[in-house]
Design an enzyme around this catalytic site. Structure first.
Site, PDB file in Angstrom:
ATOM      1  N   ASP A  87       0.860  -1.222   0.059  1.00 54.58           N
ATOM      2  CA  ASP A  87       0.174  -0.462  -0.480  1.00 54.58           C
ATOM      3  C   ASP A  87       0.725   1.718   0.134  1.00 54.58           C
ATOM      4  O   ASP A  87       2.210   1.419   0.629  1.00 54.58           O
ATOM      5  CB  ASP A  87      -0.910   0.413   0.796  1.00 54.58           C
ATOM      6  CG  ASP A  87      -0.397   0.064   2.315  1.00 54.58           C
ATOM      7  OD1 ASP A  87       0.738  -0.569   2.719  1.00 54.58           O
ATOM      8  OD2 ASP A  87      -0.631   0.769   3.432  1.00 54.58           O
ATOM      9  N   GLU A 151      -0.178  -0.900   5.760  1.00 56.13           N
ATOM     10  CA  GLU A 151       1.414  -0.596   6.700  1.00 56.13           C
ATOM     11  C   GLU A 151       1.189   1.429   6.706  1.00 56.13           C
ATOM     12  O   GLU A 151       1.228   1.529   7.818  1.00 56.13           O
ATOM     13  CB  GLU A 151       2.273  -0.676   5.878  1.00 56.13           C
ATOM     14  CG  GLU A 151       3.666  -0.563   6.604  1.00 56.13           C
ATOM     15  CD  GLU A 151       4.241   1.196   6.989  1.00 56.13           C
ATOM     16  OE1 GLU A 151       5.024   1.854   7.822  1.00 56.13           O
ATOM     17  OE2 GLU A 151       3.792   1.729   5.968  1.00 56.13           O
TER      18      GLU A 151
END
Length: 453
Positions: A87, A151
């Site tokens: 991400d 994250e």
């Protein structure tokens, strides 16, 4: 041979990386990019299989999926677990980008795109190093990959995933490329990360806003009270005054302090860049040590009362502040949270009521520099950059690293290749091509050295 392999495969490697970058996997915008998260995870699975893993799968979590892959050369051999995240941060504001954030462009010797460094570029360094040692039959230990998609929003689903899959993730050490070096010419390995504790405090005085003329001097002003309490948290020497706050703070080994002293640091340039005449911090420590080795207390926001145009003479009913502490390894954020809450409730005068709410927390992390895997990383850097990397503790936080140690029981080597100039989380994120290629070579050498430990 390594350099020849990289040179012969440069175009293909960049094409594969760009296929990941073109997927706008922004975890902070699930309504807009939910499908992209799945698409990016599936693409990572394909790329891991192409790189040489025995198996790869996209596994569900309570949020975005995890990509898992493994290459088991010998069940009795040591295992390295490689962690990364697919991400990325939102790319806004788009108008500040010199090129399209999700259309990677090579310009002036850099890859320009969201995720070029954090963390698609750095994770891909790991994947291509793995590809080299696998395809050249040089791998003598097992390798596992875990790539998450949350994250950038705090990894809310990863702890449960790790707890549920302890056996699957069993390893001897974790290897991560998601940090930075001091500079191109000064290689460094991150050996410590500070933890974090974050609160919101509410101070209530009278049950409604009061006329400051009618009540001024007779009723305690919650903003005044809050400011006094906050000001007393640190003293003139920069020391935090909360009782028992330093109980678990470790003194940094002399060898590491010696390495810190070798880091080039221009105090005057630092102050000039911030437009301040003087710095402030805990007495007895250098600026770099304060930032990496010592805890801190900061007010991140404060408000209350009238804030509109013109004047409104009131004593507000409530005052608020957002507070944070950066914590060093061994300071437990929950324990510190309780100490902070107890402190403010104790020092608050009876003229106000105090409510303090914990908003976020994470543990710090420290990696011993005598760990065999750390020594392998050192040698990997030295072979590529021509000098032993300095051991550096960073002021920021990656809470999932401490979570790995707590749940999986293994240490993490933070072998990052980013630079401060890479503008992660900002417009015009980039990765210098020479750092990208050097990173692959350094990680290859890590694997070769790890087998000798």
């Amino acid at each position: 041979m390594i350099k020849e392999y990289i040179k012969d495969n440069q175009e293909r490697i960049l094409d594969e990386l760009f296929s990941l970058i073109r997927i706008p996997s922004v975890s902070a915008q699930p309504e807009k990019h939910g499908a992209d998260m799945i698409r990016c995870a599936e693409r990572w699975k394909e790329l891991l299989l192409m790189a040489g893993v025995d198996k790869a799968e996209v596994m569900p979590t309570n949020g975005n999926p995890v990509v898992y892959g493994e290459k088991i050369v010998d069940p009795k051999a040591k295992t390295v677990l490689i962690y990364g995240h697919y991400d990325v941060m939102p790319a806004e504001p788009f108008d500040l980008w010199k090129s399209e954030p999700f259309e990677p462009e090579v310009r002036d010797g850099h890859i320009w795109a969201r995720g070029a460094d954090d963390d698609k570029g750095q994770s891909f360094i790991q994947a291509k190093a793995f590809e080299y040692v696998t395809k050249n039959d040089l791998l003598r230990h097992n390798i596992k990959f875990i790539l998450e998609g949350e994250e950038e929003v705090g990894s809310p689903s990863l702890s449960a995933f790790c707890s549920d899959h302890k056996e699957l993730l069993k390893s001897d050490v974790i290897l991560v490329s998601d940090t930075s070096m001091l500079s191109k010419d000064l290689p460094s390995l991150t050996t410590g990360l500070r933890g974090l504790a974050y609160w919101q405090i509410e101070v209530t005085g009278p049950n409604h806003d009061l006329h400051s003329g009618h009540f001024g001097g007779a009723v305690a002003n919650p903003i005044n009270v809050l400011c006094r309490m906050i000001a007393d948290v640190t003293n003139a020497d920069g020391k935090i005054t909360i009782p028992h706050f330093y109980d678990d703070v470790e003194e940094v080994p002399a060898e590491e302090r010696k390495m810190v002293a070798e880091i080039p640091f221009n105090l005057e340039a630092y102050k000039k860049s911030l437009d301040v005449e003087e710095l402030f911090g805990e007495k007895g420590y250098s600026t770099i040590e304060r930032n990496g080795f010592r805890p801190s207390f900061d007010v991140c926001g404060i408000w209350g009362g009238y804030q509109g145009e013109g004047s409104k003479t009131v004593i507000p009913s409530k005052a608020y502040a957002k507070l944070s502490c950066r914590l060093v390894p061994h300071q437990d954020h929950e324990k510190i949270g309780q100490l902070v809450a107890d402190y403010f409730r104790k020092v608050a005068p009876k003229s106000v009521k105090v409510n303090i709410e914990s908003l976020h927390g994470g543990q710090g992390y420290v990696c011993p520099i005598d760990l065999p895997a750390y020594k392998a990383a050192e040698k990997g850097f030295e072979k590529v950059f021509g000098r032993r990397p300095l051991a550096v503790r960073r002021g920021g936080s990656i809470p999932i690293i401490a979570t790995f140690e707590k749940i999986l029981g293994v240490k993490t080597i933070l072998m990052g290749f980013g630079l401060e100039s890479n503008s992660i989380h900002s417009p015009n994120e980039n990765m210098p091509l020479d750092m990208f290629w050097n990173g692959i070579e350094a990680v290859i050498n890590f694997h070769l050295e790890f087998d000798k430990q």
